[in-house]
Design an enzyme around this catalytic site. Structure first.
Site: not given
Ligand code: IMP
Length: 428
Positions: A16, A40, A223
Site C-alpha cells: 500500500k 508497516g 493492514q
C-alpha cells in the site's frame, strides 16, 4: 474534490505504501484511519528506503498534510521516534496533524497484549505485541485514554487509575505479573503533552473543510480486508476496521464524499501471524516467494507465510469494500516460476466447490484451494511500462486475475521503485 480510500485486499503487506506514494503528488491530505504501529509501510524513493509504522506515507511528499485520524491508536513514544528519524533524514514532518479523539496506547496495553498472547499458548493470534488489541478493547469498553486527555492532567490520572484498578487485579491474580503503577503511566504520557499539543486538532472538521475547498483527501488503511475485525478471518484479525467503512468512522468523513476505493492486491498472497490461509505453501515454492519477494515483516521482522494468489479472497475484498480500482503489486516476483497456480475456488470438506468465502470459520479452516495453472514467463519485467511491454504470459496472468476480481486493474507494480509501474488508468 474527492476523498479516496486506499486499502489492502488480502491479509496486509500488499504494498500500500507504494500505491500511496504513486498518488502522493496529486493529493493534499493523507490520512491514516485505523490501526497503529502494527502496520508497516515500506516506500522506496530515489533508492532510499523508508519504513514507517504509524505516520501516514504522505509525510514523505512535500506539500501533503499527513493526518492521524480518530480511528488510530497511538503509541506516543513510537510517534516521536518516527518523527525524529525522518527529521534526521531531512524530511519535514511539521505539517502532521493528530486527532484529539484518537486513542493512546499505554504501557499497560503493551504488557497485556504480550501476556494474553502467552496465556493463549497454541491458540494465540500472533499479534505484533504492540498493544493494539488491548487499546481498542479499552476504547470499546469506554475506559480508553484519548489524545485530548493529555491536556487535562486531573482527568488523565483519574482515567488511568480507573483503567488500572481492574487490570492490575488481572495482571497480579491471573497472569502472575507485577501490578503497574498508574502514576508512572500518567507521568510518561504527560511528558509528551507539550510536544504533542501543537499537532492536535479536530481532524474531522479539518478534513471536511478541506473537501469543501476542493482538496483531495487520501484515506489510507493499515493492514488488509481479511484482517478486519468484522469482515476478516476472525478471531485471527486485528482489532480495527481496515475496510472502506472504517475509513468513514476512523476519519469523520461521510460515505457520500468518497468517490473512489482503491484496493491493493499482491500478485500472490502473504500473511503474518496465525489463522486460516487456504493457498499457503509449505514447500520450496513458498520459500522462493519469501526470498524473492523479501517477505519479512516490516514491524516484527517475522518471516511472512507465503502462498499463491487467492482470487476467492480478493473477490470478497472487492465486495466488502465496493472497490473501484485495483493496484496489483509485485508481479515481478513471479518471474521466477515455470507454472503459476491461481486459486479460483475452494473445495469444502463435503466435496462442494464454492467461489465465494464460506459463511463459517469452521468451513474456512477446512477448505482446499481449487487451482487453475497458468504458464509462467521467466523474463525480467522491471523495464515494462505498458501492458504491451509485458511478456504474453504475464499479460495473460494479469488479465485472468482482473477477470476473476471483476474490477478494473489501474496500476501494475513490476519492481520496488516509484517508476517501476505500469499505469493503465489514472488513479486521481
Ligand atoms: P495486532 O494488530 O498486533 O493485534 O495483530 C493481529 C493480527 O494482525 C496478527 O496476525 C498480525 O500479524 C496481523 N497484523 C497486524 N498488522 C499487520 C500489518 O500491517 N500487516 C500484516 N499483518 C498485520
Amino acid at each position: 474534490m474527492p476523498a479516496i480510500v486506499l486499502l489492502g485486499a488480502q491479509w496486509g503487506d500488499e504494498g500500500k505504501g507504494k500505491a500511496t506514494d504513486l498518488l502522493a503528488e496529486r493529493i493534499d491530505y493523507c490520512v491514516r484511519f485505523n490501526g497503529g504501529n502494527n502496520a508497516g509501510h515500506t516506500i522506496v524513493i530515489d533508492g532510499e528506503t523508508y519504513a514507517m509504522h504509524l505516520l501516514p506515507s504522505g509525510v514523505l511528499t512535500p506539500g501533503v498534510v499527513p493526518v492521524i485520524g480518530n480511528g488510530v491508536v497511538i503509541d506516543l513514544g513510537v510517534l516521536f521516534d518516527e518523527i525524529d528519524l525522518l527529521t534526521a533524514r531531512g524530511i519535514d514532518t511539521s505539517r502532521l496533524v493528530v486527532s484529539a479523539n484518537a486513542h493512546v496506547i499505554t504501557a499497560y496495553h503493551r504488557v497485556i497484549d504480550k501476556v494474553t498472547e502467552r496465556f493463549l499458548g497454541k491458540a494465540r493470534i500472533g499479534t505484533t505485541g504492540r498493544g493494539i488489541g488491548p487499546a481498542y478493547a479499552d476504547k470499546m469498553s469506554r475506559v480508553g485514554v484519548r489524545v485530548q486527555d493529555l491536556f487535562d492532567e486531573k482527568i488523565l490520572r483519574q482515567k488511568i487509575e480507573g483503567a488500572l484498578d481492574q487490570k492490575n487485579q488481572l495482571l497480579v491474580k491471573v497472569y502472575n505479573r507485577r501490578a503497574i503503577d498508574p502514576t508512572a503511566v500518567a507521568d510518561e504520557l504527560l511528558g509528551y503533552a507539550d510536544r504533542l499539543r501543537p499537532m492536535v486538532a479536530d481532524t474531522a472538521a479539518l478534513l471536511n473543510d478541506a473537501l469543501d475547498h476542493h482538496k483531495t483527501v487520501l484515506l489510507e488503511a493499515g493492514q488488509g480486508t481479511l484482517l478486519d475485525v468484522d469482515h476478516g478471518t476472525y478471531p485471527f484479525v486485528t482489532s480495527s476496521n481496515a475496510t472502506a467503512g472504517g475509513a468513514c468512522t476512523g476519519s469523520g468523513i461521510g460515505p457520500t464524499r468518497i468517490d473512489r476505493v482503491i484496493a491493493v492486491a499482491k500478485a500472490y498472497t502473504t500473511r503474518v501471524g496465525s489463522g486460516p490461509f487456504p493457498t499457503e505453501l509449505h514447500d520450496g515454492d513458498g520459500e522462493k516467494l519469501r526470498r524473492i519477494g523479501a517477505e519479512f515483516g516490516v514491524t516484527t521482522g517475522r518471516p511472512r507465510r507465503c502462498g499463491w494468489y487467492d482470487a476467492v479472497a480478493v473477490r470478497y475484498a472487492m465486495r466488502i469494500n465496493g472497490v473501484t480500482d485495483v493496484v496489483l503489486t509485485k508481479l515481478d516476483v513471479l518471474s521466477h516460476f515455470e507454472r503459476i497456480p491461481v486459486c479460483v475456488a475452494y473445495r469444502l470438506p463435503d466435496g462442494r466447490t464454492v467461489e465465494e468465502m464460506p459463511m463459517t470459520q469452521t468451513e474456512l479452516h477446512h477448505v482446499e484451494p481449487v487451482y487453475e495453472e497458468l504458464p509462467g514467463w521467466q523474463e525480467d519485467l522491471s523495464a515494462a511500462r505498458s501492458l504491451e511491454d509485458l511478456p504474453k504470459n504475464a499479460q495473460r496472468y494479469v488479465e485472468f486475475l482482473q477477470e476473476l476480481a471483476g474490477v478494473p486493474f489501474s496500476v501494475i507494480g513490476v519492481g520496488p521503485g516509484r517508476d517501476q509501474t505500469i499505469q493503465l488508468k489514472a488513479l486521481v
